[in-house]
Design a protein around this motif. Structure first.
Motif, short mmCIF file in Angstrom:
data_model
loop_
_atom_site.label_atom_id
_atom_site.label_comp_id
_atom_site.label_asym_id
_atom_site.label_seq_id
_atom_site.Cartn_x
_atom_site.Cartn_y
_atom_site.Cartn_z
N HIS A 107 0.82 -1.21 0.00
CA HIS A 107 0.00 0.00 0.00
C HIS A 107 0.86 1.26 0.00
O HIS A 107 2.07 1.20 0.22
N GLU A 112 -3.73 3.92 1.72
CA GLU A 112 -4.04 4.08 3.14
C GLU A 112 -4.02 5.57 3.47
O GLU A 112 -2.99 6.23 3.29
N HIS A 150 4.25 7.22 3.18
CA HIS A 150 5.12 6.04 3.15
C HIS A 150 4.72 5.05 2.06
O HIS A 150 3.60 5.07 1.56
N ALA A 204 4.59 0.90 1.57
CA ALA A 204 4.61 -0.32 2.39
C ALA A 204 4.78 -1.54 1.49
O ALA A 204 4.07 -1.71 0.50
N GLU A 224 7.71 1.12 4.93
CA GLU A 224 7.09 0.22 5.92
C GLU A 224 7.21 -1.22 5.41
O GLU A 224 7.04 -1.47 4.23
#
Ligand code: ZN
Length: 134
Positions: free
Chosen positions: A6, A53, A77, A79, A127
């Protein structure tokens, strides 16, 4: 890393951002979830298997509140999914990436998560996430 899982986006107002992204993507978030230990409220949109997200701070000392204060809203970020997060953390640490925690932590969307320090990843917060085994 198995795949890009994500993309995290920091927002000031989750309800407004949900409306905007629903309009943009043509679908509603499939999940809205509080993660009290991280001080965030999140929502997830599925776009062809890769998720967006959205993250809103729920308290002033939340990492998302700090981020928005310093850099404003926007991309936060990337991920990546991994099957064995502890092994991956060890492997990356051996390759001189700096981790923000020693152990994976519970994150949103049924995941265990860990972050790499952006100073060691070209200023992109990365992440690692692994589906929680139930
Ligand atoms: Zn995330």
């Amino acid at each position: 890393m198995e795949k890009l899982e994500h993309i995290g986006i920091a927002v000031k107002n989750l309800d407004k951002a949900n409306q905007l992204f629903a309009k943009l993507l043509g679908k509603e978030p499939y999940k809205i979830e509080d993660v009290p230990q991280e001080g965030v409220r999140t929502s997830f949109f599925d776009v062809g298997g890769i998720k967006i997200e959205l993250l809103e701070a729920t308290r002033a000392d939340s990492p998302i509140a700090n981020f928005i204060e310093k850099r404003g809203e926007g991309l936060h970020h990337l991920a990546f999914a991994t099957e064995r997060i502890e092994d991956k953390m060890k492997e990356l640490s051996d390759k001189e990436f700096r981790l923000l925690s020693d152990k994976p932590k519970p994150g949103a969307d049924n995941k265990m998560i860990a972050f790499l320090h952006p100073k060691t990843t070209n200023h992109v917060l990365v992440e690692l996430c692994q589906e929680k085994k139930s």
